[in-house]
Scaffold this active site. Structure first.
Site, PDB file in Angstrom:
ATOM      1  N   ASP A 120       0.824  -1.208   0.000  1.00  0.00           N
ATOM      2  CA  ASP A 120       0.000   0.000   0.000  1.00  0.00           C
ATOM      3  C   ASP A 120       0.862   1.264   0.000  1.00  0.00           C
ATOM      4  O   ASP A 120       1.957   1.276   0.568  1.00  0.00           O
ATOM      5  CB  ASP A 120      -0.910   0.006   1.228  1.00  0.00           C
ATOM      6  N   ASN A 122       1.785   3.283  -2.817  1.00  0.00           N
ATOM      7  CA  ASN A 122       2.588   3.675  -3.983  1.00  0.00           C
ATOM      8  C   ASN A 122       2.186   5.051  -4.510  1.00  0.00           C
ATOM      9  O   ASN A 122       3.038   5.908  -4.780  1.00  0.00           O
ATOM     10  CB  ASN A 122       2.431   2.642  -5.103  1.00  0.00           C
ATOM     11  N   TRP A 155       2.955   7.889  -2.026  1.00  0.00           N
ATOM     12  CA  TRP A 155       4.416   8.085  -1.990  1.00  0.00           C
ATOM     13  C   TRP A 155       4.853   8.942  -3.175  1.00  0.00           C
ATOM     14  O   TRP A 155       5.637   9.882  -3.028  1.00  0.00           O
ATOM     15  CB  TRP A 155       5.100   6.725  -2.010  1.00  0.00           C
ATOM     16  N   HIS A 192       3.899   3.251  -8.638  1.00  0.00           N
ATOM     17  CA  HIS A 192       3.682   1.837  -8.938  1.00  0.00           C
ATOM     18  C   HIS A 192       4.947   1.194  -9.530  1.00  0.00           C
ATOM     19  O   HIS A 192       5.278   0.052  -9.217  1.00  0.00           O
ATOM     20  CB  HIS A 192       2.512   1.676  -9.911  1.00  0.00           C
ATOM     21  N   TRP A 251     -10.117  -2.540 -10.318  1.00  0.00           N
ATOM     22  CA  TRP A 251     -10.662  -2.208 -11.639  1.00  0.00           C
ATOM     23  C   TRP A 251     -11.460  -0.916 -11.593  1.00  0.00           C
ATOM     24  O   TRP A 251     -11.725  -0.299 -12.641  1.00  0.00           O
ATOM     25  CB  TRP A 251     -11.552  -3.339 -12.152  1.00  0.00           C
ATOM     26  N   LEU A 308      12.653 -19.399  -2.599  1.00  0.00           N
ATOM     27  CA  LEU A 308      11.462 -18.741  -2.074  1.00  0.00           C
ATOM     28  C   LEU A 308      10.225 -19.107  -2.890  1.00  0.00           C
ATOM     29  O   LEU A 308      10.253 -19.095  -4.115  1.00  0.00           O
ATOM     30  CB  LEU A 308      11.656 -17.220  -2.110  1.00  0.00           C
ATOM     31  N   ARG A 312      -6.400  -2.255   7.907  1.00  0.00           N
ATOM     32  CA  ARG A 312      -7.505  -3.118   7.498  1.00  0.00           C
ATOM     33  C   ARG A 312      -6.952  -4.139   6.516  1.00  0.00           C
ATOM     34  O   ARG A 312      -5.868  -3.952   5.963  1.00  0.00           O
ATOM     35  CB  ARG A 312      -8.633  -2.299   6.857  1.00  0.00           C
TER      36      ARG A 312
END
Length: 239
Positions: free
Chosen positions: A16, A18, A21, A33, A65, A127, A190
């Site tokens: 969260d 982007n 910022w 992004h 969307w 990973l 949240r």
């Protein structure tokens, strides 16, 4: 990282901040992004070095969307480029990459790139990296219910045989252990329709850092906080 720290096996992150910022730097949201996507690669490497085995990131939700069309188009272009980058990163770092979410809602070429990425990395032993794309927790649950209902309707499944384990095995994350730790950046507190079923016993950690600023040090802070929790819960699925 201090010695003796218990490292969470599976960490989930809601990426969260982007856009905020970028705005704080006088740049367009899409710049945020792009920088956020670059940071995913950094954190993947740092997470595995710390001993985290599974990392799941919330990249694009079913609700995304509804954003302005130019922003959605830019995100899809970024996603296409990221699939190429991720393939190279996975090869370099031995990552096993999977995408969760409703892939049918994505363009054909993106689905093809996802299939190529998953096939090329399926045997990698580093990973386990999951990207949630066109993902929504409620949507995932509805899709699982429909699959089970279709089996009941066809006579291949009895209603009384539907258990938590069977339901869990019908979800997008059936191949994963449940998350030990959920991190959300940019001080939002949240879960925004992310892994609603899977987070039943997960510890939550919220940080003020926006995702492009989320660093190795921020990840370490989250793990330190996780170690201070008294983990008492019921059965948790193992990977």
């Amino acid at each position: 990282m201090e010695e003796g720290m218990k490292i969470p096996n599976h960490v989930a992150i809601i990426l969260d901040g982007n856009g905020r910022w970028a705005k704080s730097k006088g740049m367009p949201r899409n710049y945020g992004h792009v920088q956020g996507a670059k940071n995913v690669e950094v954190i993947c490497e740092e997470a595995y070095r710390m001993g985290i085995q599974y990392l799941t990131v919330y990249a694009f939700s079913t609700e995304n969307w509804n954003r302005p069309k130019d922003e959605v188009d830019a995100l899809m272009k970024l996603l296409r480029n990221y699939m190429k980058t991720c393939l190279k990163t996975a090869a370099k770092n031995n990552m096993c990459v999977r995408v969760i979410g409703d892939k049918t809602g994505l363009d054909d070429d993106i689905r093809e790139r996802i299939a190529q990425l998953e096939e090329a990395t399926k045997d990698n032993t580093g990973l386990h990296f999951q990207i949630a794309l066109n993902y929504g927790g409620r949507d995932e649950i509805i899709r699982a219910v429909r699959k089970l209902a279709a089996q009941v309707e066809s006579g291949t499944l009895r209603i009384e045989d539907i258990t938590e384990t069977l339901f869990d095995d019908t979800l997008d994350t059936h191949h994963l252990p449940e998350p030990d730790l959920l991190i959300r950046t940019c001080n939002e507190q949240r879960i925004s329709n992310f892994l609603l079923w899977q987070l039943a016993y997960t510890e939550f950690y919220f940080t003020q850092a926006a995702w492009p600023d989320f660093s190795k040090e921020e990840l370490e802070k989250a793990i330190v906080s996780y170690n201070k929790r008294d983990r008492k819960y019921g059965m948790v699925k193992e990977g």
